[in-house]
Enzyme design. Structure first.
Site, mmCIF file in Angstrom:
data_model
loop_
_atom_site.group_PDB
_atom_site.id
_atom_site.type_symbol
_atom_site.label_atom_id
_atom_site.label_comp_id
_atom_site.label_asym_id
_atom_site.label_seq_id
_atom_site.Cartn_x
_atom_site.Cartn_y
_atom_site.Cartn_z
ATOM 1 N N LYS A 173 6.654 -7.996 1.574
ATOM 2 C CA LYS A 173 5.988 -8.620 0.435
ATOM 3 C C LYS A 173 4.478 -8.434 0.522
ATOM 4 O O LYS A 173 3.817 -8.099 -0.474
ATOM 5 C CB LYS A 173 6.315 -10.115 0.398
ATOM 6 C CG LYS A 173 5.538 -10.913 -0.635
ATOM 7 C CD LYS A 173 5.855 -12.389 -0.568
ATOM 8 C CE LYS A 173 5.057 -13.122 0.459
ATOM 9 N NZ LYS A 173 3.684 -13.480 0.010
ATOM 10 N N ASN A 174 3.928 -8.642 1.708
ATOM 11 C CA ASN A 174 2.481 -8.579 1.863
ATOM 12 C C ASN A 174 1.935 -7.161 1.792
ATOM 13 O O ASN A 174 0.713 -6.977 1.744
ATOM 14 C CB ASN A 174 2.069 -9.230 3.189
ATOM 15 C CG ASN A 174 2.268 -10.737 3.180
ATOM 16 O OD1 ASN A 174 2.341 -11.351 2.115
ATOM 17 N ND2 ASN A 174 2.365 -11.328 4.352
ATOM 18 N N ARG A 192 9.831 -17.097 -2.558
ATOM 19 C CA ARG A 192 8.636 -16.268 -2.731
ATOM 20 C C ARG A 192 8.568 -15.151 -1.690
ATOM 21 O O ARG A 192 7.913 -14.135 -1.915
ATOM 22 C CB ARG A 192 7.367 -17.125 -2.627
ATOM 23 C CG ARG A 192 7.173 -18.109 -3.767
ATOM 24 C CD ARG A 192 5.847 -18.867 -3.640
ATOM 25 N NE ARG A 192 4.761 -17.918 -3.408
ATOM 26 C CZ ARG A 192 3.915 -17.980 -2.382
ATOM 27 N NH1 ARG A 192 4.024 -18.929 -1.488
ATOM 28 N NH2 ARG A 192 2.958 -17.084 -2.252
ATOM 29 N N VAL A 245 -6.210 -19.152 12.415
ATOM 30 C CA VAL A 245 -6.425 -18.352 11.212
ATOM 31 C C VAL A 245 -6.610 -19.232 9.982
ATOM 32 O O VAL A 245 -7.565 -19.071 9.222
ATOM 33 C CB VAL A 245 -5.264 -17.362 11.003
ATOM 34 C CG1 VAL A 245 -5.472 -16.540 9.732
ATOM 35 C CG2 VAL A 245 -5.134 -16.435 12.218
ATOM 36 N N ARG A 283 -8.906 -21.169 2.138
ATOM 37 C CA ARG A 283 -8.919 -19.714 2.002
ATOM 38 C C ARG A 283 -9.881 -19.269 0.893
ATOM 39 O O ARG A 283 -9.485 -18.704 -0.121
ATOM 40 C CB ARG A 283 -7.505 -19.189 1.722
ATOM 41 C CG ARG A 283 -6.556 -19.454 2.860
ATOM 42 C CD ARG A 283 -5.302 -18.640 2.757
ATOM 43 N NE ARG A 283 -4.409 -19.123 1.728
ATOM 44 C CZ ARG A 283 -3.258 -18.540 1.411
ATOM 45 N NH1 ARG A 283 -2.882 -17.448 2.025
ATOM 46 N NH2 ARG A 283 -2.491 -19.034 0.474
ATOM 47 N N ARG A 297 -1.480 -16.468 -4.913
ATOM 48 C CA ARG A 297 -2.814 -16.092 -4.491
ATOM 49 C C ARG A 297 -3.016 -14.582 -4.524
ATOM 50 O O ARG A 297 -4.116 -14.096 -4.803
ATOM 51 C CB ARG A 297 -3.074 -16.625 -3.079
ATOM 52 C CG ARG A 297 -4.490 -16.368 -2.612
ATOM 53 C CD ARG A 297 -4.783 -17.011 -1.270
ATOM 54 N NE ARG A 297 -6.158 -16.791 -0.906
ATOM 55 C CZ ARG A 297 -7.175 -17.509 -1.334
ATOM 56 N NH1 ARG A 297 -6.965 -18.508 -2.166
ATOM 57 N NH2 ARG A 297 -8.413 -17.238 -0.964
ATOM 58 N N CYS A 320 0.177 -20.884 -1.811
ATOM 59 C CA CYS A 320 0.563 -21.890 -0.834
ATOM 60 C C CYS A 320 -0.623 -22.766 -0.440
ATOM 61 O O CYS A 320 -1.741 -22.286 -0.295
ATOM 62 C CB CYS A 320 1.135 -21.224 0.417
ATOM 63 S SG CYS A 320 2.845 -20.695 0.239
ATOM 64 N N ASP A 344 1.702 -16.054 10.095
ATOM 65 C CA ASP A 344 2.878 -16.209 9.241
ATOM 66 C C ASP A 344 4.167 -16.416 10.028
ATOM 67 O O ASP A 344 5.231 -16.620 9.436
ATOM 68 C CB ASP A 344 3.034 -14.991 8.318
ATOM 69 C CG ASP A 344 2.131 -15.067 7.111
ATOM 70 O OD1 ASP A 344 1.486 -16.110 6.910
ATOM 71 O OD2 ASP A 344 2.059 -14.077 6.354
#
Length: 417
Positions: A22-23, A396, A325, A121, A92, A116, A303
């Site tokens: 996904k990323n 998601r 992070v 961020r 996002r 999220c 993650d």
């Protein structure tokens, strides 16, 4: 609204296929804005976030065909540079369109992002980088309004932000002159985006290191590209196998994308085997406590922090987990405690004292990765039923997770409440 029901205590055994990342897929879709010909992506995951990006690009005027895991995006017909709040607020990653719109049209109007709730961020680093490339930036009525002819420049990141690195790479690929980006993110998704852009005709070097150089070009053409496997999904299934004392093999994975994570699994007592794109974990032995600190790649992925915590809840000993992070990323803790976990929080650190067993309980998902953590805890619970609500979060980032876990022995189902 759907719920996921889990009756745990069953070791997971078997093989499960990892989907496309996904990323990686989301910035690739955004990058197609830069092309004046059609681009084709293979191994695209069928996820809510992908569908949201599809709607956003279509709202710009792109023509998209998405069949199975095959997606063709024709952005030659784009007639809008405005990303409206109703779509951007849902995800996002929608903010990734800012750089490509600026690079292609010299102007963009993009709503400030949602997604999220795992910390602020801020997008400041994105905007500072684009300003360094010559864009004028203003915030008007909740929108970022950017315009200007982009020119090559040097920019150093205060923190190696993945999203900002990707946004600036995309924008700079169509800027005039040479851009050098220092202290950039090194994640595999960055390298994948660079390969995609280069196959379109961009001139990008250094992806995967802390210095990326981009020579701007006047135009970019169409291409075909295969999305890399989802390292976070691979890690999630491996952790699920360990937490249930099972024997799980993930297919279509890349161990090079998870160096520190796999080392931590070994430290926790896993027997690991890596053969090409197959990673097998056998957790018949007792699990051991380990200390974990999340860091940018190649460090332990943020993650996978929540999922790892669920596993360490049933390991022998005391584990210290530090989140460096994102702030506010221990949102799973209260729900894990409801299931019998012994976890104490001190700022960005969590002390996890292993317990003999977790118990099923009604819990509520708060974000994507916390959702996966609750699924793992439910699978590991030795008694009772776990009912997870607000599972739209997990949709998601995980495609039909309940069906895929059931295929390797989980007693799990999705029900409509």
């Amino acid at each position: 609204m759907d719920k996921i029901l889990i009756r745990g205590g069953r070791p997971l055994r078997g093989t499960v296929q990892v989907r496309g990342a996904k990323n990686a897929a989301l910035p690739l879709m955004a990058a197609s804005i830069l092309a004046e010909e059609a681009c084709t992506l293979h191994n695209v995951p069928c996820l809510h976030d992908v569908f949201t990006m599809d709607k956003l690009l279509s709202a710009f005027g792109a023509k998209i065909e998405f069949t199975g895991r095959y997606m063709t995006i024709d952005a030659s017909t784009l007639d809008s540079h405005v990303a409206h709040y109703d779509l951007v607020r849902k995800m996002r990653a929608s903010f990734f369109v800012l750089g490509p719109l600026l690079g292609r049209f010299g102007k963009a109007r993009v709503s400030l992002p949602g997604g999220c709730a795992i910390g602020t961020r801020p997008v400041d680093i994105h905007l500072k980088g684009l300003e360094a490339l010559g864009a004028s930036i203003a915030i008007e009525d909740g929108y970022v309004v950017a315009e200007g002819a982009l020119k090559g420049a040097e920019f150093s990141f205060d923190f190696p932000s993945v999203g900002a690195t990707e946004n600036l790479m995309m924008a700079a690929s169509r800027a005039k002159g040479v851009t050098r980006l220092f202290n950039v993110a090194r994640e595999p998704e960055i390298v994948d985006l660079a390969h995609f852009l280069n196959s379109m005709g961009a001139q990008i070097s250094g992806a995967g290191t802390d210095l990326i150089t981009i020579v701007g070009v006047d135009s970019l053409g169409g291409t075909e590209h295969t999305v890399i496997p989802d390292r976070i999904e691979a890690g999630t299934f491996l952790i699920a196998g360990m937490a249930t004392r099972g024997d799980v093999t993930v297919l279509n994975a890349n161990a090079d994308h998870l160096p520190t994570f796999l080392g931590k699994l070994r430290d926790a007592g896993a027997e690991l085997e890596v053969h090409g794109t197959r990673i097998r974990v056998n957790a018949s032995a007792a699990l051991k406590a380990v200390d974990v600190t999340t860091l940018p790649f190649p460090g332990f992925p943020t993650d996978l922090q929540a999922q790892m915590m669920s596993m360490l809840c049933v390991a022998d000993g005391v584990s210290i987990m530090r989140e460096s992070v994102f702030e506010n990323r221990f949102m799973q803790v209260a729900e894990l405690i409801r299931m019998g976990a012994d976890i104490g929080l001190d700022g960005n650190s969590a002390v996890v004292r292993g317990v003999k067993a977790l118990s099923g309980a009604p819990v509520m998902a708060s974000d994507l990765r916390a959702s996966a953590a609750l699924v793992i805890a439910g699978l590991a619970a030795s008694k009772g039923e776990t009912s997870i609500s607000r599972v739209y979060h997990i949709d998601r980032g995980y495609e039909r997770i309940e069906e895929r876990l059931a295929s390797i022995g989980a007693d799990i189902e999705r029900v409509n409440d």
